[in-house]
Design an enzyme around this catalytic site. Structure first.
Site, PDB file in Angstrom:
ATOM      1  CE1 TYR A 111      -4.272  -1.228   0.147  1.00  0.00           C
ATOM      2  CE2 TYR A 111      -3.440  -2.701   1.833  1.00  0.00           C
ATOM      3  CZ  TYR A 111      -4.424  -2.348   0.941  1.00  0.00           C
ATOM      4  OH  TYR A 111      -5.553  -3.104   0.827  1.00  0.00           O
ATOM      5  N   PRO A 124     -11.792   2.821  -0.486  1.00  0.00           N
ATOM      6  CG  PRO A 124     -12.126   0.698   0.334  1.00  0.00           C
ATOM      7  CD  PRO A 124     -11.258   1.903   0.515  1.00  0.00           C
ATOM      8  CG  HIS A 347      -7.791  -0.449   1.697  1.00  0.00           C
ATOM      9  ND1 HIS A 347      -7.809  -1.430   2.663  1.00  0.00           N
ATOM     10  CD2 HIS A 347      -8.670  -0.850   0.750  1.00  0.00           C
ATOM     11  CE1 HIS A 347      -8.650  -2.374   2.296  1.00  0.00           C
ATOM     12  NE2 HIS A 347      -9.192  -2.049   1.146  1.00  0.00           N
ATOM     13  CB  SER A 558     -14.652  -6.989  -2.374  1.00  0.00           C
ATOM     14  OG  SER A 558     -14.626  -7.203  -1.006  1.00  0.00           O
TER      15      SER A 558
END
Length: 629
Positions: A111, A124, A347, A558
């Site tokens: 990340y 998200p 995230h 997902s």
């Protein structure tokens, strides 16, 4: 539950996560979570031959026989006794013995090494059910209740009374729940970091509230340590709203939406000034951020959720609310004057489960009647954060505005509220709802493109200490046989149903292996990372065209298992792909489908239509077959 990938991640081979997929319901039991942390098993390193065999099987529906022969040859070389594969496996097993979790540091690194903007690429968005707010007082009242609900969740974190989650009778790792509050991503010129301020000597007692691009520090605890009541919070939010009526301020927050290298340079320039540095630190240290958004242009009911989902992902552009954010902040709750509400989260510190649990907790909390009314002690005015905008910073802001507007125009977001049935229908046919939905996605894609594609579905590794995610590859030889047969008039319905059943069975098997630490994706990642650290050159198997093809996830999917009737969304993983998130409720399913307008081959609306048709056709198929039995 949740997770999202970076596009650069796929280029470097560090593929990222997605939501928790559970074949068995997750159960919450009120026990002290940290008691179990030490006894959790370590993430295993799967047997090398098992992973290599399953990797080859995952390629079968995706590449030609000729390419397959070449890849098998490379795999034979990789697996030679005493060869490179064995050496890498032994190094990985050594790492597993020496660390709490052989994967978690690499995962976080994937990340933080990514240089794509966090907005839309990794962060998200979550859309909560629309609130019917009559006016701005309604917005303030709702925000006050929401803040109180999050502080109620925080009290469980602080007192270590968070319910332990169990899956199949086994306790799950709760570590991520302790990473989402009081944390923030800090940009660097080449690599970012994440800081959790809750671990310091004096944990933060304030949140940040942003309205009309202006940031405020709002202390949310009284001098005796008790949280402010809803009434007190309402009064403080009113003060903030009245102190930030002008919207002609520079949207300093939009800098956080930039490419990470660009933001890293601008950040270092910004914090040279003492006032700016103190203001930035106050935002970073806050428990979470609340964004009070300006109303957006009215749209039809049909378009409402598409627009709100986009709003949660990016704020709608520089003219609207993209500057009303600090995208590096782990948790940002967004409340629009028009009743739209939700959140976006950065995230790196955590996957979806703690976010979804938090959302469910806050929604339940807000349903209670107004809590105890405390005596209205006069409270200090919330502190407005000041920024000195130099011509250079102004230039950086203008550049960030332009870049954000380009990104906003490029992302197409479609929310599909599938109302014909929900998870109860596949269950009534003894089928896994998640696997059933994954097969519908396979069928929709096949009908649109007459071919299948690499598909990523996230599974949780929280059975293991510090577990993050594994990937389930949903495209299998069995799923392809089903999708081909579905529209073949020469195939009988009973055969189609049998092929669907077999594809679902294989998907469930892959899911089971993934959540038990026997997945393919993370093991291959581990071997590759060891090779990068230990060898002068990468083994051929990782340089193979088939490896690149298999890692190019056109469908990045997902499941979000939330009790709340919410929609989660995230951007595609690759430029010519789709991001698909779904929340299966008992009698309906919420989907969010994203694609890039700059890619001529993708179309989120069209894929949503194929998806709806596929779900309806699969239901009709099973019902017809049931009648004839």
């Amino acid at each position: 539950m949740l997770c999202v990938l970076t596009r650069t991640a796929t280029r470097t081979g560090l593929v990222k996560p997605c939501r928790l997929l559970s074949p068995v319901p997750v159960v919450q039991i009120c026990e002290r979570p940290l008691v179990y942390q030490e006894s959790l098993p370590k993430l295993p390193v799967p047997p090398l031959k098992q992973t290599c065999s399953r990797y080859l099987a995952s390629l079968e529906p995706l590449i030609s026989e000729e390419e397959m022969m070449h890849t098998r040859q490379l795999m034979d070389e990789f697996l030679q006794p005493g060869g490179i594969g064995e050496r890498l496996q032994k190094s990985l097993e050594r790492r597993a013995r020496k660390t709490e979790n052989w994967l978690s540091d690499w995962w976080m690194q994937s990340y933080l090494d990514s240089r794509m903007p966090v907005a839309m690429y990794t962060s998200p968005g979550v859309v909560l059910p629309k609130m019917h707010l009559q006016d701005r007082q309604g917005q303030m009242r709702f925000a006050a209740k929401l803040i109180a609900g999050v502080l109620d969740f925080k009290s469980m974190i602080d007192s270590d009374t968070l319910p332990v989650e169990y899956l199949g009778g086994k306790p799950l790792c709760m570590d991520q729940y302790y990473q989402v509050l009081s944390s923030c991503r800090i940009p660097g010129p080449k690599r970012d970091t994440v800081v959790n301020y809750a671990n310091g000597k004096t944990p933060p007692t304030h949140i940040t509230v942003v309205h009309n691009f202006q940031f405020f520090v709002l202390d949310v605890y009284n001098s005796d340590g008790s949280p402010l009541t809803v009434d007190q919070l309402y009064v403080q939010l009113e003060k903030i709203w009245n102190s930030s009526l002008q919207s002609n301020k520079e949207p300093i927050g939009i800098l956080t939406s930039n490419h990470r290298n660009t933001w890293g340079k601008a950040y270092n320039n910004l914090i040279k000034d003492k006032t700016n540095k103190e203001s930035v630190r106050a935002i970073q240290k806050s428990i979470f951020t609340v964004c009070l958004d300006a109303p957006k242009p009215r749209v039809s009911d049909e378009m409402y959720f598409n627009k709100v989902a986009a709003q949660m992902l990016h704020g709608g552009g520089s003219r609207w609310n993209s500057g009303n954010r600090w995208f590096d902040k782990t948790l940002q709750f967004i409340i629009g004057e028009d009743g739209s509400c939700g959140l976006t989260y950065e995230h790196a510190p955590a996957e979806g489960p703690p976010i979804v649990f938090l959302v469910d907790h806050v929604v339940d909390y807000m349903k209670r009647s107004d809590m105890v009314r405390a005596p209205m002690i006069p409270l200090a005015m919330p502190q407005k954060l000041r920024f000195n905008i130099t011509p250079e910073i102004k230039k950086d802001i203008e550049k960030a505005k332009q870049n954000m507007n380009i990104m906003v125009h490029d992302l197409d977001v479609r929310v599909l509220n599938f109302t014909h049935y929900g998870r109860k229908f596949p269950k009534s046919h003894k089928m896994s709802p998640d696997a059933f939905i994954q097969m519908a996605l396979q069928l929709a894609y096949y009908r649109m493109y007459q071919t299948c594609c690499p598909t990523y579905e996230s599974a949780s590794l929280r059975m293991f200490k510090l577990g993050r995610t594994e990937a389930i590859r949903s495209t299998t030889t069995e799923s392809l046989q089903f999708t081909k047969a579905m529209d073949d008039p020469s195939t009988r319905n009973s055969e189609k149903a049998a092929l669907l059943e077999e594809a679902i069975k294989v998907h469930r098997k892959h899911t089971h292996m993934a959540i038990h630490g026997q997945g393919v994706e993370r093991h291959m990642l581990g071997l590759r990372m060891i090779a990068i650290e230990d060898l002068t050159s990468l083994p051929e198997i990782f340089m193979d065209m088939s490896f690149a093809v298999a890692s190019h996830f056109n469908l990045y999917t997902s499941q979000v298992g939330s009790n709340t009737d919410c929609v989660m969304c995230f951007g595609p993983m690759v430029p010519d792909g789709y991001g698909i998130c779904y929340n299966p409720m008992d009698d309906h399913i919420n989907f969010a489908v994203t694609a890039f307008n700059s890619c001529e081959e993708t179309n989120a609306t069209k894929l949503s239509e194929f998806l709806e048709d596929s779900l309806l056709d699969m239901k009709t198929l099973l019902e017809q077959v049931s009648k004839t039995q």
